[in-house]
Design a protein around this motif. Structure first.
Motif, short mmCIF file in Angstrom:
data_model
loop_
_atom_site.label_atom_id
_atom_site.label_comp_id
_atom_site.label_asym_id
_atom_site.label_seq_id
_atom_site.Cartn_x
_atom_site.Cartn_y
_atom_site.Cartn_z
N GLU A 35 14.94 -18.14 82.26
CA GLU A 35 15.64 -19.03 81.34
C GLU A 35 15.72 -18.44 79.94
O GLU A 35 16.75 -18.55 79.27
N HIS A 36 14.67 -17.78 79.52
CA HIS A 36 14.61 -17.19 78.18
C HIS A 36 15.71 -16.15 77.97
O HIS A 36 16.51 -16.25 77.03
N ALA A 39 19.46 -17.47 78.54
CA ALA A 39 19.99 -18.21 77.39
C ALA A 39 20.47 -17.26 76.32
O ALA A 39 21.55 -17.45 75.74
N ARG A 40 19.73 -16.21 76.07
CA ARG A 40 20.14 -15.22 75.07
C ARG A 40 21.41 -14.50 75.49
O ARG A 40 22.26 -14.20 74.66
N ARG A 63 18.85 -27.00 80.76
CA ARG A 63 18.04 -26.53 79.62
C ARG A 63 18.65 -25.28 79.01
O ARG A 63 18.71 -25.12 77.79
N LEU A 64 19.11 -24.39 79.86
CA LEU A 64 19.68 -23.14 79.39
C LEU A 64 20.96 -23.39 78.60
O LEU A 64 21.16 -22.80 77.54
N ALA A 67 20.05 -24.59 75.20
CA ALA A 67 19.46 -23.54 74.38
C ALA A 67 20.51 -22.54 73.90
O ALA A 67 20.33 -21.91 72.87
N ALA A 68 21.60 -22.41 74.64
CA ALA A 68 22.61 -21.40 74.32
C ALA A 68 23.80 -21.98 73.57
O ALA A 68 24.93 -21.59 73.82
N CYS A 90 16.73 -17.69 70.41
CA CYS A 90 17.10 -19.01 70.92
C CYS A 90 15.87 -19.88 70.95
O CYS A 90 14.79 -19.46 70.78
#
Length: 90
Positions: A35-36, A39-40, A63-64, A67-68, A90
């Motif tokens: 996910e981290h 998202a970036r 969630r992604l 965050a994005a 993010c």
């Protein structure tokens, strides 16, 4: 330590979790990622899409997407994002 395919070359942070989503660009080129990093990557794609992998935790894609939220320059193709994007937070 290996990192997921969604990690940008300029982003040296480790993966937070196992790959949970696939990020697709306008040409359907895709990269699985945590996910981290996903998202970036998604932040850097214009009209990018995200799909949860079958084993993803509930709500991973949602969630992604949250965050994005759009910020700065975006690219149409995965290859452009990977080769030209600075690390984003993010």
């Amino acid at each position: 330590m290996s990192r997921c395919p969604a990690a940008l070359p300029t982003d040296h942070t480790p993966c937070a979790d196992p790959a949970a989503v696939t990020v697709l660009d306008v040409d359907n080129a895709g990269a699985d990622g945590c996910e981290h990093h996903a998202a970036r990557l998604l932040v850097n794609l214009d009209r990018g899409r995200v799909f949860a992998l079958p084993h993803a935790p509930a709500g991973a894609a949602h969630r992604l997407l949250k965050a994005a939220a759009p910020q700065g320059e975006r690219h149409n193709r995965l290859a452009d994002a990977i080769s030209t994007s600075p690390a984003t937070s993010c």
